[in-house]
Design a protein around this motif. Sequence first.
Motif, PDB file in Angstrom:
ATOM      1  N   TYR A 138       0.866  -1.189   0.000  1.00 46.10           N
ATOM      2  CA  TYR A 138       0.000   0.000   0.000  1.00 46.10           C
ATOM      3  C   TYR A 138       0.893   1.226   0.000  1.00 46.10           C
ATOM      4  O   TYR A 138       1.753   1.371   0.875  1.00 46.10           O
ATOM      5  CB  TYR A 138      -0.893   0.004   1.250  1.00 46.10           C
ATOM      6  CG  TYR A 138      -1.876   1.157   1.268  1.00 46.10           C
ATOM      7  CD1 TYR A 138      -3.140   1.013   0.710  1.00 46.10           C
ATOM      8  CD2 TYR A 138      -1.543   2.380   1.833  1.00 46.10           C
ATOM      9  CE1 TYR A 138      -4.046   2.068   0.715  1.00 46.10           C
ATOM     10  CE2 TYR A 138      -2.440   3.440   1.836  1.00 46.10           C
ATOM     11  CZ  TYR A 138      -3.695   3.272   1.277  1.00 46.10           C
ATOM     12  OH  TYR A 138      -4.589   4.321   1.276  1.00 46.10           O
ATOM     13  N   PRO A 140       0.710   5.086   0.454  1.00 48.54           N
ATOM     14  CA  PRO A 140      -0.185   6.205   0.775  1.00 48.54           C
ATOM     15  C   PRO A 140      -0.029   7.378  -0.195  1.00 48.54           C
ATOM     16  O   PRO A 140      -1.001   8.067  -0.485  1.00 48.54           O
ATOM     17  CB  PRO A 140       0.198   6.602   2.205  1.00 48.54           C
ATOM     18  CG  PRO A 140       1.435   5.839   2.531  1.00 48.54           C
ATOM     19  CD  PRO A 140       1.539   4.687   1.592  1.00 48.54           C
ATOM     20  N   ASP A 143      -2.150   5.903  -3.165  1.00 49.19           N
ATOM     21  CA  ASP A 143      -3.412   5.195  -2.913  1.00 49.19           C
ATOM     22  C   ASP A 143      -4.374   5.947  -1.994  1.00 49.19           C
ATOM     23  O   ASP A 143      -5.564   5.636  -1.958  1.00 49.19           O
ATOM     24  CB  ASP A 143      -3.133   3.822  -2.273  1.00 49.19           C
ATOM     25  CG  ASP A 143      -2.310   2.929  -3.189  1.00 49.19           C
ATOM     26  OD1 ASP A 143      -2.245   3.205  -4.387  1.00 49.19           O
ATOM     27  OD2 ASP A 143      -1.726   1.949  -2.682  1.00 49.19           O
ATOM     28  N   SER A 144      -3.837   6.900  -1.209  1.00 49.94           N
ATOM     29  CA  SER A 144      -4.688   7.573  -0.232  1.00 49.94           C
ATOM     30  C   SER A 144      -5.221   8.876  -0.815  1.00 49.94           C
ATOM     31  O   SER A 144      -4.490   9.840  -0.983  1.00 49.94           O
ATOM     32  CB  SER A 144      -3.870   7.855   1.029  1.00 49.94           C
ATOM     33  OG  SER A 144      -4.697   8.464   1.992  1.00 49.94           O
ATOM     34  N   ILE A 145      -6.497   8.863  -1.168  1.00 43.71           N
ATOM     35  CA  ILE A 145      -7.137  10.039  -1.777  1.00 43.71           C
ATOM     36  C   ILE A 145      -8.318  10.400  -0.903  1.00 43.71           C
ATOM     37  O   ILE A 145      -9.448   9.983  -1.129  1.00 43.71           O
ATOM     38  CB  ILE A 145      -7.592   9.724  -3.214  1.00 43.71           C
ATOM     39  CG1 ILE A 145      -6.404   9.190  -4.026  1.00 43.71           C
ATOM     40  CG2 ILE A 145      -8.184  10.964  -3.875  1.00 43.71           C
ATOM     41  CD1 ILE A 145      -6.772   8.733  -5.413  1.00 43.71           C
ATOM     42  N   GLU A 146      -8.006  11.181   0.133  1.00 41.39           N
ATOM     43  CA  GLU A 146      -9.025  11.511   1.127  1.00 41.39           C
ATOM     44  C   GLU A 146     -10.205  12.258   0.553  1.00 41.39           C
ATOM     45  O   GLU A 146     -11.330  12.122   1.018  1.00 41.39           O
ATOM     46  CB  GLU A 146      -8.381  12.393   2.195  1.00 41.39           C
ATOM     47  CG  GLU A 146      -8.086  11.688   3.477  1.00 41.39           C
ATOM     48  CD  GLU A 146      -7.746  12.721   4.522  1.00 41.39           C
ATOM     49  OE1 GLU A 146      -8.463  12.781   5.536  1.00 41.39           O
ATOM     50  OE2 GLU A 146      -6.781  13.471   4.306  1.00 41.39           O
TER      51      GLU A 146
ATOM     52  N   TYR B 138     -13.635   3.780  -5.976  1.00 38.41           N
ATOM     53  CA  TYR B 138     -12.705   4.105  -4.890  1.00 38.41           C
ATOM     54  C   TYR B 138     -13.524   4.558  -3.700  1.00 38.41           C
ATOM     55  O   TYR B 138     -14.332   5.482  -3.806  1.00 38.41           O
ATOM     56  CB  TYR B 138     -11.762   5.231  -5.333  1.00 38.41           C
ATOM     57  CG  TYR B 138     -10.708   5.558  -4.301  1.00 38.41           C
ATOM     58  CD1 TYR B 138      -9.480   4.912  -4.321  1.00 38.41           C
ATOM     59  CD2 TYR B 138     -10.937   6.501  -3.306  1.00 38.41           C
ATOM     60  CE1 TYR B 138      -8.503   5.192  -3.376  1.00 38.41           C
ATOM     61  CE2 TYR B 138      -9.969   6.788  -2.350  1.00 38.41           C
ATOM     62  CZ  TYR B 138      -8.754   6.129  -2.394  1.00 38.41           C
ATOM     63  OH  TYR B 138      -7.794   6.405  -1.452  1.00 38.41           O
ATOM     64  N   PRO B 140     -13.076   6.208  -0.213  1.00 39.23           N
ATOM     65  CA  PRO B 140     -12.097   6.825   0.693  1.00 39.23           C
ATOM     66  C   PRO B 140     -12.211   6.299   2.128  1.00 39.23           C
ATOM     67  O   PRO B 140     -11.203   6.196   2.826  1.00 39.23           O
ATOM     68  CB  PRO B 140     -12.404   8.332   0.612  1.00 39.23           C
ATOM     69  CG  PRO B 140     -13.683   8.459  -0.149  1.00 39.23           C
ATOM     70  CD  PRO B 140     -13.883   7.202  -0.918  1.00 39.23           C
ATOM     71  N   ASP B 143     -10.333   2.881   1.625  1.00 39.58           N
ATOM     72  CA  ASP B 143      -9.114   2.806   0.812  1.00 39.58           C
ATOM     73  C   ASP B 143      -8.070   3.860   1.180  1.00 39.58           C
ATOM     74  O   ASP B 143      -6.896   3.704   0.835  1.00 39.58           O
ATOM     75  CB  ASP B 143      -9.443   2.981  -0.677  1.00 39.58           C
ATOM     76  CG  ASP B 143     -10.353   1.879  -1.199  1.00 39.58           C
ATOM     77  OD1 ASP B 143     -10.448   0.833  -0.543  1.00 39.58           O
ATOM     78  OD2 ASP B 143     -10.967   2.072  -2.265  1.00 39.58           O
ATOM     79  N   SER B 144      -8.512   4.941   1.836  1.00 36.57           N
ATOM     80  CA  SER B 144      -7.581   6.031   2.117  1.00 36.57           C
ATOM     81  C   SER B 144      -6.979   5.863   3.508  1.00 36.57           C
ATOM     82  O   SER B 144      -7.649   6.064   4.509  1.00 36.57           O
ATOM     83  CB  SER B 144      -8.318   7.365   2.011  1.00 36.57           C
ATOM     84  OG  SER B 144      -7.419   8.413   2.233  1.00 36.57           O
ATOM     85  N   GLU B 146      -4.016   7.321   5.248  1.00 36.89           N
ATOM     86  CA  GLU B 146      -2.938   8.309   5.182  1.00 36.89           C
ATOM     87  C   GLU B 146      -1.742   7.926   6.029  1.00 36.89           C
ATOM     88  O   GLU B 146      -0.610   8.252   5.696  1.00 36.89           O
ATOM     89  CB  GLU B 146      -3.478   9.636   5.706  1.00 36.89           C
ATOM     90  CG  GLU B 146      -3.764  10.640   4.631  1.00 36.89           C
ATOM     91  CD  GLU B 146      -3.998  11.977   5.286  1.00 36.89           C
ATOM     92  OE1 GLU B 146      -3.242  12.902   4.981  1.00 36.89           O
ATOM     93  OE2 GLU B 146      -4.928  12.071   6.118  1.00 36.89           O
TER      94      GLU B 146
END
Lengths: 234, 234
Positions: A138, A140, A143-146, B138, B140, B143-144, B146
Amino acid sequence: MIDSVDIEIIGYVNSCFTEKFGAPRQSGLVPSAEARLRMIEPFNRREMVRGLEGFSHIWLHFLFHRVKAEGWKTTVRPPRLGGIERIGVWATRSPHRPNFMGLSVVKLRDIDFSDGVELVIAGVDILDGTPVLDIKPYLPSSDSIEVATEGWAVQEFGALEVDFLPIASQFCAEYEAETGVPLQQLISEILREDPRPASQRVKKDRYGMRLYNVNVHWHVSDAACQVLGCEKLV
Amino acid sequence: MIDSVDIEIIGYVNSCFTEKFGAPRQSGLVPSAEARLRMIEPFNRREMVRGLEGFSHIWLHFLFHRVKAEGWKTTVRPPRLGGIERIGVWATRSPHRPNFMGLSVVKLRDIDFSDGVELVIAGVDILDGTPVLDIKPYLPSSDSIEVATEGWAVQEFGALEVDFLPIASQFCAEYEAETGVPLQQLISEILREDPRPASQRVKKDRYGMRLYNVNVHWHVSDAACQVLGCEKLV
């Protein structure tokens, strides 16, 4: 142009979720749900996981092997919409989908080399016996799209209250002493998310699920559930 | 126990990246990189994408079809580690991996029904002609992550400076007027990330890549690159 491809299984998951009912709807919802991914030949060489220990989370590509025989449809009725509205299958993560491929991000707790190569993972929503197709770290940063918008799948709030009858608490404490599994915590995390299909919510007030080799019974009224008892399967 | 599974192609990507050199190392790095995913029979029914328009981002499972013939190894040498250190293939997102499966999150700009079902996507790192295996929204909320730790794949900072010779800028302006593609912006976003493989960084100072039907030439010195010219392929 190719129109299909042969994908090999790289390993299998041993999970607490031995049946679909009770398994969380997404990964991460039940942090205490631990599992083991056992790599198989020729994908179980020690050097293949070198460097993976630095990542806290990994992606698993897997197969929804239990629903394959049931097939797929172009639209599905997600539980979050009350099981009434039809959404396109590509707009859902329903297991009943073309290719029956699943994707979950899970916590990587440990890599156990004591007998082959096993990844100890947590926060899983994956059934026991699930075949795995790929593992990726993973990242971030990508992959991390808040800020991503969640479409129809808006978050439900208002988790259920969960309490245990003394006899159920006692069973859990004994089970934990025997196996090391924090059973009461695990049950609480699962029931808090209300695992009942929308279609069953008005039909009955008593439910049962299997976790590991344990049958768990509970009662639901309004926004609370009470665990009535647990018993080991023989 | 099954040991392999037949997975069907659900669609193909038309992308600006017609060759590997120049394609970003992760999705999202080059926001102007637009592409189209054309769904194929029987996965192109309109109702299959119903509700997808509410999501800003989607996951694509795809095949690294171009490297399949090259095979895979148990370890790889990631460019981010200078191409020297060997990391286990499961600890990377290298295309040279068992099953050659890729995973990218991309922006969903539009769904075009004017001729079948085509998803207009952006921020892609996917080569032209790539076969796609699955699409998922997706989410969040799951999947998110941070706070996930990124292991050896720590972020590089210090993007390259990019400037254009007047003749190159002029070509880009004319190309954009003709095709609607913001070519100068696209080239800037790609070169900023320094697409050169680590092994080539000391060998030469001039490079070329293909985007759509255009050859782009640039020069690198220290932390800057200068686009020298572009030409259309016949």
